[in-house]
Scaffold this motif. Structure first.
Motif, PDB file in Angstrom:
ATOM      1  N   PRO A  43      -3.710   7.760  -5.036  1.00 40.13           N
ATOM      2  CA  PRO A  43      -4.893   7.049  -4.536  1.00 40.13           C
ATOM      3  C   PRO A  43      -5.770   6.438  -5.621  1.00 40.13           C
ATOM      4  CG  PRO A  43      -5.147   9.422  -4.295  1.00 40.13           C
ATOM      5  CD  PRO A  43      -3.737   9.195  -4.677  1.00 40.13           C
ATOM      6  N   ARG A  44      -5.708   6.935  -6.864  1.00 42.93           N
ATOM      7  CA  ARG A  44      -6.530   6.313  -7.908  1.00 42.93           C
ATOM      8  C   ARG A  44      -5.972   4.975  -8.364  1.00 42.93           C
ATOM      9  NH1 ARG A  44     -10.363  10.275  -9.146  1.00 42.93           N
ATOM     10  NH2 ARG A  44      -9.264  12.270  -8.999  1.00 42.93           N
ATOM     11  N   SER A  45      -4.898   4.540  -7.740  1.00 44.64           N
ATOM     12  CA  SER A  45      -4.321   3.243  -8.088  1.00 44.64           C
ATOM     13  C   SER A  45      -4.876   2.116  -7.222  1.00 44.64           C
ATOM     14  CB  SER A  45      -2.800   3.294  -7.940  1.00 44.64           C
ATOM     15  OG  SER A  45      -2.451   3.624  -6.607  1.00 44.64           O
ATOM     16  N   ARG A  97      -3.744  -0.685  -9.482  1.00 48.06           N
ATOM     17  CA  ARG A  97      -2.708  -1.670  -9.207  1.00 48.06           C
ATOM     18  C   ARG A  97      -3.041  -2.573  -8.008  1.00 48.06           C
ATOM     19  NH1 ARG A  97       2.387  -0.480 -11.718  1.00 48.06           N
ATOM     20  NH2 ARG A  97       2.103   1.265 -13.160  1.00 48.06           N
ATOM     21  N   ILE A  98      -3.939  -2.116  -7.149  1.00 50.91           N
ATOM     22  CA  ILE A  98      -4.323  -2.909  -5.977  1.00 50.91           C
ATOM     23  C   ILE A  98      -5.844  -2.972  -5.906  1.00 50.91           C
ATOM     24  CG2 ILE A  98      -4.363  -3.018  -3.452  1.00 50.91           C
ATOM     25  CD1 ILE A  98      -1.621  -1.796  -3.378  1.00 50.91           C
ATOM     26  N   ILE A  99      -6.368  -4.172  -5.660  1.00 51.88           N
ATOM     27  CA  ILE A  99      -7.779  -4.362  -5.330  1.00 51.88           C
ATOM     28  C   ILE A  99      -7.855  -4.904  -3.912  1.00 51.88           C
ATOM     29  CG2 ILE A  99      -9.814  -5.804  -5.751  1.00 51.88           C
ATOM     30  CD1 ILE A  99      -9.223  -5.660  -8.725  1.00 51.88           C
ATOM     31  N   VAL A 100      -8.696  -4.289  -3.091  1.00 56.68           N
ATOM     32  CA  VAL A 100      -8.965  -4.824  -1.761  1.00 56.68           C
ATOM     33  C   VAL A 100     -10.450  -5.144  -1.668  1.00 56.68           C
ATOM     34  CG1 VAL A 100      -7.043  -3.660  -0.642  1.00 56.68           C
ATOM     35  CG2 VAL A 100      -9.246  -2.502  -0.785  1.00 56.68           C
ATOM     36  N   SER A 101     -10.756  -6.243  -1.030  1.00 63.02           N
ATOM     37  CA  SER A 101     -12.145  -6.699  -0.926  1.00 63.02           C
ATOM     38  C   SER A 101     -12.397  -7.192   0.481  1.00 63.02           C
ATOM     39  CB  SER A 101     -12.407  -7.822  -1.934  1.00 63.02           C
ATOM     40  OG  SER A 101     -13.677  -8.398  -1.728  1.00 63.02           O
ATOM     41  N   ASP A 102     -13.631  -7.004   0.929  1.00 65.62           N
ATOM     42  CA  ASP A 102     -13.958  -7.275   2.317  1.00 65.62           C
ATOM     43  C   ASP A 102     -15.332  -7.919   2.411  1.00 65.62           C
ATOM     44  OD1 ASP A 102     -14.478  -7.219   4.997  1.00 65.62           O
ATOM     45  OD2 ASP A 102     -14.019  -5.121   5.286  1.00 65.62           O
ATOM     46  N   PHE A 103     -15.373  -9.262   2.493  1.00 66.61           N
ATOM     47  CA  PHE A 103     -16.620  -9.964   2.794  1.00 66.61           C
ATOM     48  C   PHE A 103     -17.708  -9.647   1.771  1.00 66.61           C
ATOM     49  CE2 PHE A 103     -20.424 -10.689   5.668  1.00 66.61           C
ATOM     50  CZ  PHE A 103     -20.241 -12.049   5.757  1.00 66.61           C
ATOM     51  N   HIS A 104     -17.319  -9.445   0.513  1.00 65.20           N
ATOM     52  CA  HIS A 104     -18.315  -9.104  -0.498  1.00 65.20           C
ATOM     53  C   HIS A 104     -18.290 -10.065  -1.676  1.00 65.20           C
ATOM     54  CE1 HIS A 104     -21.124  -6.110  -2.204  1.00 65.20           C
ATOM     55  NE2 HIS A 104     -20.637  -6.486  -3.355  1.00 65.20           N
ATOM     56  N   ASN A 105     -17.191 -10.778  -1.862  1.00 72.93           N
ATOM     57  CA  ASN A 105     -17.046 -11.737  -2.954  1.00 72.93           C
ATOM     58  C   ASN A 105     -17.356 -11.100  -4.305  1.00 72.93           C
ATOM     59  OD1 ASN A 105     -16.565 -14.154  -4.261  1.00 72.93           O
ATOM     60  ND2 ASN A 105     -18.407 -15.174  -3.520  1.00 72.93           N
ATOM     61  N   LEU A 159       0.830  -1.202   0.000  1.00 75.36           N
ATOM     62  CA  LEU A 159       0.000   0.000   0.000  1.00 75.36           C
ATOM     63  C   LEU A 159       0.867   1.257   0.000  1.00 75.36           C
ATOM     64  CD1 LEU A 159      -2.864  -0.944   2.507  1.00 75.36           C
ATOM     65  CD2 LEU A 159      -3.128  -0.491   0.070  1.00 75.36           C
ATOM     66  N   LYS A 160       1.896   1.254   0.829  1.00 74.96           N
ATOM     67  CA  LYS A 160       2.777   2.430   0.868  1.00 74.96           C
ATOM     68  C   LYS A 160       3.477   2.640  -0.471  1.00 74.96           C
ATOM     69  CE  LYS A 160       6.349   4.671   3.636  1.00 74.96           C
ATOM     70  NZ  LYS A 160       6.897   5.362   2.472  1.00 74.96           N
ATOM     71  N   ARG A 161       3.975   1.569  -1.067  1.00 73.90           N
ATOM     72  CA  ARG A 161       4.675   1.685  -2.361  1.00 73.90           C
ATOM     73  C   ARG A 161       3.752   2.234  -3.440  1.00 73.90           C
ATOM     74  NH1 ARG A 161       4.876  -1.248  -6.942  1.00 73.90           N
ATOM     75  NH2 ARG A 161       3.546  -2.899  -6.088  1.00 73.90           N
ATOM     76  N   VAL A 162       2.553   1.704  -3.510  1.00 76.49           N
ATOM     77  CA  VAL A 162       1.644   2.105  -4.584  1.00 76.49           C
ATOM     78  C   VAL A 162       1.121   3.519  -4.359  1.00 76.49           C
ATOM     79  CG1 VAL A 162      -0.604   1.593  -5.607  1.00 76.49           C
ATOM     80  CG2 VAL A 162       1.049  -0.241  -5.252  1.00 76.49           C
ATOM     81  N   TYR A 163       0.756   3.859  -3.125  1.00 74.01           N
ATOM     82  CA  TYR A 163       0.294   5.222  -2.861  1.00 74.01           C
ATOM     83  C   TYR A 163       1.402   6.231  -3.131  1.00 74.01           C
ATOM     84  CZ  TYR A 163      -4.408   4.471  -0.978  1.00 74.01           C
ATOM     85  OH  TYR A 163      -5.744   4.183  -0.850  1.00 74.01           O
ATOM     86  N   ASP A 164       2.633   5.912  -2.718  1.00 71.74           N
ATOM     87  CA  ASP A 164       3.743   6.846  -2.927  1.00 71.74           C
ATOM     88  C   ASP A 164       4.048   7.041  -4.405  1.00 71.74           C
ATOM     89  OD1 ASP A 164       4.001   7.211  -0.231  1.00 71.74           O
ATOM     90  OD2 ASP A 164       5.759   5.910   0.005  1.00 71.74           O
TER      91      ASP A 164
END
Length: 913
Positions: free
Chosen positions: A179-181, A509-517, A170-175
């Motif tokens: 945030p649109r990544s 570059r990153i997808i995060v998902s939380d209990f939504h499948n 997260l730090k690498r991609v945000y830096d």
């Protein structure tokens, strides 16, 4: 080895492999097997035999205890389950039986889904510890090996390793990319807003086209969630109706607890039932309803013809249209009742009669499109006349089609034409989720159930329309059109949530998902897999191995809603934030459920508060900004703030008695208080139900105050009335700049999916994909939840439902394996051939798990999202609207080997290297 022996105690249970877990589940399945078949279970489960217990009495005699348990499927039933826990293992389940089952205080009995939950919690697909995809390495680029997502092996890693990886990435991609990544496909990653924000998908999902208009035309969006919520009368008033219309509803499946019982009581009281839709479902059959056949997605056409017939019948014989109602409480029906802000010199009545397009909306015009016999249209129009008490109960399914943008406004119009609002037995409102068959404000309420702070997303225009999410990720650009569910309650802002469309380039570059499948539950799974494989990191938080987890890089195992601890003597206090604190507020108006942990946390699983807190610590963020109070404090607060309405039906009083001893036991901040039920008793019962009686002050009649005094109780519209002509609605949609033609302020005809199934509609030449495929909710599961439960997989086969005439023309018989296909994908299902489905469509139940063959690309699990593309599902006026029922397919008898029953297939498992 008996379930009550220490050999299957909690410690040994948690040590077991997946096969051992299956063996325990198998033991539970065989409680009624003949004694002669009693065998012991092997340690591996490979030779598992039915286990026999002599009676439930032997189990229940002091060996364990009954605990109220959560059912979190979001189907809307919100029923009470109880589980019998022995040495940390659930060995039996039952439902509400603490009180007599009466009309005034009905038992909140659970359905087969709820009854089989122990197979889900203790099943072989439970995640046990953090997992990393073997080939994935941090740093992005080729290190991700995205091409191996979905087929790679897994390796067990520690929590520290998993959290360090995520925080560093997260730090690498945000830096480096901003945030649109980062794309958030859950609702709980508020920590990303502290890093600068995130892109967020936005789509109506369940509501289709029903969400936008209600806040403008005079109905409502209750709690920001349910369009037309609370706008039906309550369960006791249903018995005052002469006629009840079930419009696109199937309470016996979609909200399978008490709602079907409530409408059955109305049937016993003498109500006549009418079912409108493409199939004659189990609820319609139970109510002995007359079936008004309407092709999928053609409801606007049907109802325009109904309006035409109501006008014609009223002119011929009178007593059909309630003109006093239309002119007192509505604007825009005719030239006499136009609103002051009207920009167009047109009205609904003249449009229906053909004044503006030379096309009167007659039954003869409509039947060619909607398929409803002309005599049924006329009959139905007569039944909506003003002399009878009519209640219309709708689901949102008819609004999940392209061409349905005006359906909600049109159904309100039809109701107003008959004057069916504001008096006993008369209503029009949603029968969906917790509002199903029981409308009205809650008589029992929880206190504040919020756990996390609402941290605004600082990213400008972060919303991506959900139907096109995969396409946008692959192309690296998206068009923001606002959030469909933004500032819905602000009458001062005309475009409070939608906005003129604006395009952004982005580099996800990153997808995060939380209990939504999301991969399983979103349109176009094949395109979704490509989007996942493009990412540098995919993180999934869940307690089960889902399709989304299969294509992730790091899986973090959270607690199931049944896990936690409220007893200090057993360790740290802990709760599942996946369920207990997230959705426990969602119950119907009569009751609340006191849900609690059933078993101690299993394996290495952690709750989501802990997971997000640990990530924030690694990023140098203050967790208190997101979680200002503890989980147990939030849990206490909902009890402490719970209220129940007094006998006057207006004032509310404290529900729960809480002592200082209770406060000390949980170590929370609080003050002792007096209520109507003690905390201990509430937890033991698991439920508090407000007793009802026909003559109490609690009966809800929607719009009653408005009808009695419209000036003192205006609707939240520009005119203060029900707006059949609504300038605000049209202006808001047209301001987006998405539609190819302007939307009129009153309900009009739009091209339907049925017409699009022809290459030449006028010439009646069918297209390559001539069948409409819609997706009913199914009793085997709730959305994508619980589909792996053995009992329900055996009881509910998940076929594709096909009209008998269509099946005969293709040489298909009941039970044959059928290939369903279009340009988006292919699935296999067994056929269920029916007379009770209109020709020209098929019904594929929503939510099944995909099992994709890597060589042929065929999904053997039958997931509908293998066939739905953004073209099918994106509304031409309201692009945030999910219109996934507008899917066009073809099907044929499969020429390969027949597929096995779902219950006989091995589940997809995570496999360690």
């Amino acid at each position: 080895m008996a379930l009550l022996e220490k050999s299957v105690g909690r410690r040994n249970f948690l040590k077991g492999t997946a096969a051992a877990a299956a063996a325990v589940a198998g033991a539970g399945l065989a409680g009624c097997a003949p004694k002669a078949k009693e065998e012991s279970l092997s340690n591996t489960g490979a030779d598992a035999k039915p286990h026999v217990v002599e009676s439930d009495t032997a189990i229940n005699e002091g060996a364990g205890k009954w605990v109220a348990a959560e059912c979190w499927g979001n189907c809307g039933g919100r029923c009470l389950n109880k589980v019998y826990v022995v040495d940390g293992v659930v060995v039996r389940q039952k439902t509400d039986d603490f009180q007599d089952d009466t009309v005034e205080t009905p038992q909140m009995r659970s359905c087969p889904r709820g009854h089989s939950l122990r197979q889900h919690i203790f099943g072989i697909n439970r995640l046990k510890y953090p997992l990393k995809r073997k080939s994935w390495q941090p740093g992005g680029g080729d290190n991700s090996h995205g091409d191996k997502r979905g087929i790679d092996e897994w390796e067990r890693i520690s929590w520290d390793e998993a959290l360090d990886y995520i925080a560093a990435e997260l730090k690498r991609v945000y830096d480096n990319y901003g945030p649109r990544s980062v794309v958030n496909m859950g609702q709980e990653w508020n920590l990303l807003n502290l890093l600068g924000g995130r892109c967020q998908w936005n789509g109506t999902e369940s509501y289709g086209n029903w969400f936008n208009a209600p806040i403008r035309i005079g109905t409502s969006v209750e709690n920001g969630e349910y369009p037309n919520g609370m706008m039906a009368n309550d369960r006791l008033d249903l018995q005052n109706a002469d006629t009840i219309v079930l419009y696109g509803t199937n309470q016996g499946w979609h909200s399978a607890g008490n709602p079907a019982y409530y409408i059955r009581l109305a049937k016993e009281a003498g109500a006549e039932f009418i079912s409108v839709g493409p199939d004659y479902n189990v609820t319609a059959a139970m109510m002995d309803a007359k079936w008004i056949r309407v092709r999928p997605g053609t409801d606007t056409v049907f109802l325009l013809a109904v309006a035409y017939e109501m006008i014609r019948l009223d002119e011929e014989k009178g007593d059909i249209v309630d003109w006093d109602f239309l002119h007192s409480y509505c604007v825009g029906f005719d030239a006499e009742s136009m609103p002051e802000d009207a920009k167009l010199d047109e009205n609904f009545r003249d449009y229906v009669l053909g004044a503006y397009d030379d096309t009167p909306k007659t039954p003869e015009w409509a039947t060619r499109i909607c398929g409803t016999p002309t005599e049924d249209i006329t009959w139905f129009a007569g039944k909506l006349g003003k002399k009878d008490n009519v209640t219309l109960m709708h689901s949102y399914a008819p609004a999940r089609y392209k061409g349905s943008i005006d359906l909600n406004q049109l159904m309100m119009t039809i109701t107003c034409m008959g004057g069916h609002m504001g008096r006993p037995g008369n209503a029009c409102g949603s029968s969906f989720n917790i509002e199903s068959a029981n409308g009205g404000p809650h008589l029992v309420t929880w206190g504040n159930v919020s756990l996390a702070s609402s941290i605004p997303n600082p990213l400008e225009d972060p919303y991506i329309c959900k139907p096109e999410i995969w396409k946008c990720i692959l192309e690296g650009k998206y068009t923001c059109r606002g959030a469909y569910n933004g500032h819905y309650a602000d009458p001062e802002v005309d475009n409070a949530f939608l906005m003129p469309q604006k395009e952004y380039e982005f580099d996800p570059r990153i997808i995060v998902s939380d209990f939504h499948n999301p991969l399983q539950a979103t349109e176009d799974i094949n395109l979704g897999i490509q989007a996942f494989r493009k990412m540098e990191l995919v993180v999934e938080i869940d307690y089960h191995f889902t399709l989304t987890g299969q294509y992730a890089d790091i899986i973090l195992p959270c607690l199931s809603p049944w896990e936690g601890n409220l007893d200090k003597s057993q360790g740290d206090l802990e709760l599942s934030t996946t369920g207990t604190l997230r959705i426990s507020k969602k119950t119907n108006r009569d009751m609340v459920l006191a849900l609690q942990p059933v078993v101690l946390p299993m394996y290495e699983n952690k709750n989501e508060t802990w997971i997000h807190t640990e990530i924030m610590k690694r990023l140098g963020l203050d967790p208190k900004e997101v979680f200002p109070i503890s989980d147990i404090q939030a849990y206490y607060d909902k009890f402490a703030g719970a209220t129940v309405v007094d006998d006057d039906g207006v004032t509310y009083k404290t529900l729960v008695t809480i002592t200082q001893e209770d406060i000390d036991a949980w170590g929370v901040d609080g003050t002792p208080q007096e209520g109507v039920i003690t905390l201990k008793e509430f937890l033991e019962r698991g439920i508090y139900t407000m007793p009802r009686r026909p003559d109490d002050n609690l009966t809800h009649i929607a719009y009653k105050e408005f009808i009695e005094d419209p000036e003192a109780n205006p609707r939240n519209t520009a005119s203060g009335k029900m707006e059949i002509y609504c300038q605000s609605k049209a202006d808001q949609i047209n301001a987006i700049g998405y539609a190819k033609e302007p939307l009129k302020p009153y309900p009009t005809y739009h091209v339907t999916t049925y017409e699009e199934s022809f290459s030449d509609f006028e010439g009646q030449q069918k297209s390559d994909y001539p069948f409409i495929m819609y997706q009913p909710h199914y009793l085997r599961r709730a959305h994508t939840n619980f589909d792996n439960n053995t009992w329900t997989r055996e009881a509910f086969q998940n076929p594709v439902f096909i009209n008998s005439q269509d099946a005969q023309e293709k040489g298909i018989q009941d039970g044959d394996t059928v290939l369903i296909f279009n340009e988006t994908g292919k699935v296999l299902r067994k056929a269920s051939v029916l007379e009770t489905l209109v020709p020209g469509c098929i019904a594929l139940p929503h939510g099944s798990r995909s099992y994709i063959d890597p060589e042929s690309g065929i999904d053997y699990g039958g997931n509908e999202n293998m066939l739905i593309s953004a073209y099918h599902s994106q509304d031409p006026f309201f692009p945030q609207s999910d219109c996934y029922n507008s899917c066009l397919v073809d099907f044929e008898l499969y020429d390969g080997d027949p597929i096995p029953d779902d219950v006989d297939k091995e589940p997809v498992m995570w496999t360690e290297a």
